[in-house]
Scaffold this motif. Structure first.
Motif, PDB file in Angstrom:
ATOM      1  N   VAL A  64     -24.194 -25.813   5.293  1.00  0.00           N
ATOM      2  CA  VAL A  64     -25.193 -24.752   4.812  1.00  0.00           C
ATOM      3  C   VAL A  64     -26.619 -25.555   4.789  1.00  0.00           C
ATOM      4  O   VAL A  64     -27.557 -25.061   5.066  1.00  0.00           O
ATOM      5  N   ARG A  65     -26.500 -26.871   3.905  1.00  0.00           N
ATOM      6  CA  ARG A  65     -27.640 -27.396   3.868  1.00  0.00           C
ATOM      7  C   ARG A  65     -28.592 -27.856   4.906  1.00  0.00           C
ATOM      8  O   ARG A  65     -29.871 -27.804   5.035  1.00  0.00           O
ATOM      9  N   ARG A  66     -27.508 -28.282   6.087  1.00  0.00           N
ATOM     10  CA  ARG A  66     -28.203 -29.195   7.439  1.00  0.00           C
ATOM     11  C   ARG A  66     -28.773 -27.866   8.228  1.00  0.00           C
ATOM     12  O   ARG A  66     -29.896 -28.068   8.574  1.00  0.00           O
ATOM     13  N   LEU A  67     -28.257 -26.575   8.011  1.00  0.00           N
ATOM     14  CA  LEU A  67     -28.502 -25.497   8.856  1.00  0.00           C
ATOM     15  C   LEU A  67     -29.844 -25.136   8.257  1.00  0.00           C
ATOM     16  O   LEU A  67     -30.802 -24.717   8.961  1.00  0.00           O
ATOM     17  N   ARG A  68     -30.123 -25.233   6.980  1.00  0.00           N
ATOM     18  CA  ARG A  68     -31.581 -24.882   6.372  1.00  0.00           C
ATOM     19  C   ARG A  68     -32.471 -25.763   6.405  1.00  0.00           C
ATOM     20  O   ARG A  68     -33.669 -25.518   6.534  1.00  0.00           O
ATOM     21  N   SER A  69     -32.260 -27.150   6.687  1.00  0.00           N
ATOM     22  CA  SER A  69     -33.279 -28.015   6.632  1.00  0.00           C
ATOM     23  C   SER A  69     -33.192 -29.071   7.662  1.00  0.00           C
ATOM     24  O   SER A  69     -34.326 -29.581   7.856  1.00  0.00           O
ATOM     25  N   GLU A  70     -32.256 -29.155   8.558  1.00  0.00           N
ATOM     26  CA  GLU A  70     -32.293 -30.146   9.578  1.00  0.00           C
ATOM     27  C   GLU A  70     -32.975 -29.708  10.894  1.00  0.00           C
ATOM     28  O   GLU A  70     -32.395 -28.855  11.479  1.00  0.00           O
ATOM     29  N   PRO A  71     -33.977 -30.357  11.476  1.00  0.00           N
ATOM     30  CA  PRO A  71     -34.449 -29.692  12.772  1.00  0.00           C
ATOM     31  C   PRO A  71     -33.530 -29.764  13.727  1.00  0.00           C
ATOM     32  O   PRO A  71     -32.513 -30.573  14.014  1.00  0.00           O
ATOM     33  N   GLY A  72     -33.565 -28.521  14.596  1.00  0.00           N
ATOM     34  CA  GLY A  72     -32.589 -28.436  15.699  1.00  0.00           C
ATOM     35  C   GLY A  72     -31.445 -27.800  15.439  1.00  0.00           C
ATOM     36  O   GLY A  72     -30.654 -27.508  16.403  1.00  0.00           O
ATOM     37  N   ALA A  90     -25.912 -17.362  -6.326  1.00  0.00           N
ATOM     38  CA  ALA A  90     -27.352 -16.996  -6.082  1.00  0.00           C
ATOM     39  C   ALA A  90     -27.357 -15.616  -6.912  1.00  0.00           C
ATOM     40  O   ALA A  90     -28.349 -15.621  -7.658  1.00  0.00           O
ATOM     41  N   ASN A  91     -26.297 -15.028  -6.903  1.00  0.00           N
ATOM     42  CA  ASN A  91     -26.187 -13.717  -7.880  1.00  0.00           C
ATOM     43  C   ASN A  91     -26.159 -14.025  -9.267  1.00  0.00           C
ATOM     44  O   ASN A  91     -26.656 -13.115 -10.032  1.00  0.00           O
ATOM     45  N   ALA A  92     -25.783 -15.002  -9.659  1.00  0.00           N
ATOM     46  CA  ALA A  92     -25.850 -15.402 -10.898  1.00  0.00           C
ATOM     47  C   ALA A  92     -27.069 -16.087 -11.430  1.00  0.00           C
ATOM     48  O   ALA A  92     -27.312 -16.308 -12.749  1.00  0.00           O
ATOM     49  N   GLY A  93     -28.122 -16.237 -10.380  1.00  0.00           N
ATOM     50  CA  GLY A  93     -29.446 -16.648 -11.090  1.00  0.00           C
ATOM     51  C   GLY A  93     -29.764 -18.053 -10.471  1.00  0.00           C
ATOM     52  O   GLY A  93     -30.559 -18.377 -10.892  1.00  0.00           O
ATOM     53  N   ASP A  94     -28.959 -18.533  -9.592  1.00  0.00           N
ATOM     54  CA  ASP A  94     -29.256 -19.900  -9.107  1.00  0.00           C
ATOM     55  C   ASP A  94     -30.199 -19.839  -8.040  1.00  0.00           C
ATOM     56  O   ASP A  94     -30.023 -19.346  -6.757  1.00  0.00           O
ATOM     57  N   ALA A  95     -31.535 -20.312  -8.238  1.00  0.00           N
ATOM     58  CA  ALA A  95     -32.618 -20.080  -7.440  1.00  0.00           C
ATOM     59  C   ALA A  95     -32.137 -20.969  -6.013  1.00  0.00           C
ATOM     60  O   ALA A  95     -32.522 -20.558  -4.921  1.00  0.00           O
ATOM     61  N   GLU A  96     -31.721 -22.092  -6.350  1.00  0.00           N
ATOM     62  CA  GLU A  96     -31.491 -22.963  -5.251  1.00  0.00           C
ATOM     63  C   GLU A  96     -30.561 -22.563  -4.280  1.00  0.00           C
ATOM     64  O   GLU A  96     -30.564 -22.481  -3.040  1.00  0.00           O
ATOM     65  N   ALA A  97     -29.471 -21.926  -4.572  1.00  0.00           N
ATOM     66  CA  ALA A  97     -28.149 -21.284  -4.037  1.00  0.00           C
ATOM     67  C   ALA A  97     -28.878 -20.138  -3.227  1.00  0.00           C
ATOM     68  O   ALA A  97     -28.641 -20.049  -2.124  1.00  0.00           O
ATOM     69  N   LEU A 100     -30.852 -21.122  -0.419  1.00  0.00           N
ATOM     70  CA  LEU A 100     -30.007 -21.710   0.979  1.00  0.00           C
ATOM     71  C   LEU A 100     -29.554 -20.825   1.749  1.00  0.00           C
ATOM     72  O   LEU A 100     -29.317 -20.828   2.916  1.00  0.00           O
ATOM     73  N   ILE A 101     -28.823 -19.850   1.006  1.00  0.00           N
ATOM     74  CA  ILE A 101     -27.913 -18.864   1.580  1.00  0.00           C
ATOM     75  C   ILE A 101     -28.375 -17.539   1.792  1.00  0.00           C
ATOM     76  O   ILE A 101     -28.159 -16.939   2.914  1.00  0.00           O
ATOM     77  N   LYS A 102     -29.119 -17.029   1.201  1.00  0.00           N
ATOM     78  CA  LYS A 102     -29.717 -15.484   1.494  1.00  0.00           C
ATOM     79  C   LYS A 102     -30.234 -15.563   3.009  1.00  0.00           C
ATOM     80  O   LYS A 102     -30.115 -14.285   3.556  1.00  0.00           O
ATOM     81  N   PRO A 103     -30.852 -16.694   3.556  1.00  0.00           N
ATOM     82  CA  PRO A 103     -31.452 -16.189   5.027  1.00  0.00           C
ATOM     83  C   PRO A 103     -30.321 -16.567   6.032  1.00  0.00           C
ATOM     84  O   PRO A 103     -30.619 -16.543   7.149  1.00  0.00           O
ATOM     85  N   LEU A 104     -29.290 -16.935   5.860  1.00  0.00           N
ATOM     86  CA  LEU A 104     -28.250 -17.401   6.785  1.00  0.00           C
ATOM     87  C   LEU A 104     -27.530 -15.803   7.316  1.00  0.00           C
ATOM     88  O   LEU A 104     -27.451 -14.959   6.286  1.00  0.00           O
ATOM     89  N   ARG A 105     -27.019 -15.905   8.446  1.00  0.00           N
ATOM     90  CA  ARG A 105     -26.157 -14.725   8.959  1.00  0.00           C
ATOM     91  C   ARG A 105     -24.988 -15.373   9.472  1.00  0.00           C
ATOM     92  O   ARG A 105     -25.144 -16.486  10.343  1.00  0.00           O
ATOM     93  N   VAL A 106     -24.124 -14.433   9.874  1.00  0.00           N
ATOM     94  CA  VAL A 106     -22.842 -14.643  10.540  1.00  0.00           C
ATOM     95  C   VAL A 106     -22.988 -14.156  12.027  1.00  0.00           C
ATOM     96  O   VAL A 106     -23.586 -13.179  12.206  1.00  0.00           O
ATOM     97  N   GLY A 348     -23.342 -29.141  -3.927  1.00  0.00           N
ATOM     98  CA  GLY A 348     -24.466 -29.836  -3.571  1.00  0.00           C
ATOM     99  C   GLY A 348     -25.591 -29.537  -4.667  1.00  0.00           C
ATOM    100  O   GLY A 348     -26.693 -29.479  -3.943  1.00  0.00           O
ATOM    101  N   LEU A 349     -25.521 -28.559  -5.275  1.00  0.00           N
ATOM    102  CA  LEU A 349     -26.398 -27.902  -5.998  1.00  0.00           C
ATOM    103  C   LEU A 349     -26.974 -28.488  -7.220  1.00  0.00           C
ATOM    104  O   LEU A 349     -27.957 -28.321  -8.127  1.00  0.00           O
ATOM    105  N   CYS A 350     -26.266 -29.615  -7.477  1.00  0.00           N
ATOM    106  CA  CYS A 350     -26.472 -30.325  -8.674  1.00  0.00           C
ATOM    107  C   CYS A 350     -26.933 -31.920  -8.229  1.00  0.00           C
ATOM    108  O   CYS A 350     -26.366 -32.371  -7.209  1.00  0.00           O
ATOM    109  N   ARG A 351     -27.881 -32.546  -8.860  1.00  0.00           N
ATOM    110  CA  ARG A 351     -28.290 -33.976  -8.515  1.00  0.00           C
ATOM    111  C   ARG A 351     -27.589 -34.940  -9.146  1.00  0.00           C
ATOM    112  O   ARG A 351     -27.699 -35.145 -10.210  1.00  0.00           O
ATOM    113  N   VAL A 352     -26.263 -35.196  -8.587  1.00  0.00           N
ATOM    114  CA  VAL A 352     -25.420 -36.033  -9.172  1.00  0.00           C
ATOM    115  C   VAL A 352     -25.231 -37.343  -8.429  1.00  0.00           C
ATOM    116  O   VAL A 352     -25.491 -37.251  -7.137  1.00  0.00           O
ATOM    117  N   ALA A 353     -24.763 -38.649  -9.105  1.00  0.00           N
ATOM    118  CA  ALA A 353     -24.621 -39.702  -8.182  1.00  0.00           C
ATOM    119  C   ALA A 353     -23.413 -39.613  -7.538  1.00  0.00           C
ATOM    120  O   ALA A 353     -22.339 -38.738  -8.041  1.00  0.00           O
TER     121      ALA A 353
END
Length: 355
Positions: A64-72, A90-97, A100-106, A348-353
């Motif tokens: 999901v992340r690579r589809l949104r950010s990786e060229p090509g 996203a529906n619970a208010g997570d802006a990052e989620a 990432l997901i709202k513009p994706l299509r099946v 992958g929505l948290c910045r964790v080690a």
């Protein structure tokens, strides 16, 4: 001079992205997703004049992340529960989620992926509902398997896995530790059968590992919703390992894209869909066995999910004789938002080690 250098750098970056060509992100080198991606590249993309570079990955959440950010990257393989989990966040208010997901299509639902719960051969565990408080490997952070394992656990037992009992090793690493130092009780793996990881095993594997099975009467498994459905893992898929069929669970996989508005990209993906219509039988005869379970007739999607309009227009008319597939998931209630829940971490929505 500084401006000229900046302009040149931007031009080179643009040329590099263009030269990379179109890509599809899949899964691990020994998983089913990468084989499905290769089938799509060879039998669908190539005839459409859309050569797809097939990229391995950790799995669905990373895809999901690579589809949104990786060229090509134009296409991605994503499990339906991962797609749904992003929507719920996203529906619970997570802006990052949401970003990432709202513009994706099946593009199209694919097949059911079997979920393997692997224990040591001498383990007293027999059934999936006995996982409470066990030491479980869920796969790498960012993988669809990690999301599936943690979601299933929470649905069955009403609480997340204990942090000290959860590990995020690769499938291969976890199976070795399961069979040797016994620091893991169960390894969860999601893969469409026949999965290369298990198909390549020698008969000696029976001495070390076994599959836990689904007890449909257990209250814990009855608590699962329609996102996960019973599935049969066939002994014929793994003759060196299994002596009889085993009942487990499965989750739907999907082919996903971005809601591209560029005329060139829309035209390319339309050609891809037309090639799917023309060459679908080749997928069934020359591709992975899982293509036998795929239908071209698009089912109605759950609320909050959308098809990519250019490809849906083609695919909904190219196979009018096909039987509609069942819904890929059922609508669920969004979980409460939190700063860094286990679901947000594996998405992958948290910045964790790295663990």
């Amino acid at each position: 001079m500084r401006q000229l250098l900046l302009t040149a750098a931007l031009c080179l970056a643009s040329l590099g992205a263009h030269a990379a060509g179109d890509r599809i992100v899949t899964g691990s080198d020994r998983g089913t997703y990468i084989e499905i991606g290769r089938d799509l590249s060879r039998l669908i993309g190539k005839p459409a004049g859309l050569p797809l570079e097939v990229l391995p990955s950790k799995g669905s959440a990373e895809n999901v992340r690579r589809l949104r950010s990786e060229p090509g990257v134009r296409l991605a393989l994503v499990q339906s529960d991962v797609y749904r989990a992003y929507l719920d966040q996203a529906n619970a208010g997570d802006a990052e989620a949401a970003r990432l997901i709202k513009p994706l299509r099946v593009v199209m639902p694919l097949y059911d992926e079997e979920i393997y719960f692997v224990a040591r051969a001498d383990s007293p565990l027999r059934s999936i509902h006995e996982l409470r408080d066990k030491r479980i490997n869920v796969g790498p952070v960012g993988s669809g398997t990690a999301l599936t394992a943690t979601t299933l656990y929470r649905a069955m037992f009403g609480s997340p896995m204990l942090e000290q009992n959860t590990s995020f090793l690769s499938n291969e690493e976890a199976l070795v530790k399961l069979a040797t130092d016994k620091s893991i009780d169960v390894v969860v793996i999601v893969a469409g059968q026949p999965a290369k990881l298990f198909a390549d095993m020698k008969s000696e594997a029976r001495q070390y590992i076994k599959l836990l099975t689904l007890d449909r009467a257990a209250p814990e498994t009855q608590a699962l919703d329609g996102t996960y459905v019973p599935a049969t893992i066939r002994a014929t898929s793994y003759p060196n390992w299994l002596t009889q069929d085993a009942t487990s669970l499965s989750v739907k996989s999907m082919l996903v894209t971005y809601d591209y508005q560029s005329p060139d990209v829309r035209a390319s993906l339309t050609r891809f869909a037309k090639s799917m219509c023309s060459n679908f039988e080749k997928l069934r005869t020359e591709g992975h066995a899982k293509w036998q379970e795929v239908s071209l007739a698009p089912p109605q999607l759950p609320k909050g999910w959308s098809y990519y309009a250019p490809t849906q227009k083609v695919l909904s008319h190219c196979d009018t004789e096909a039987e509609p597939a069942r819904n890929v998931a059922s609508e669920g209630k969004a979980p409460a938002a939190s700063s860094c829940s286990q679901s947000r971490e594996v998405l992958g929505l948290c910045r964790v080690a790295s663990r």
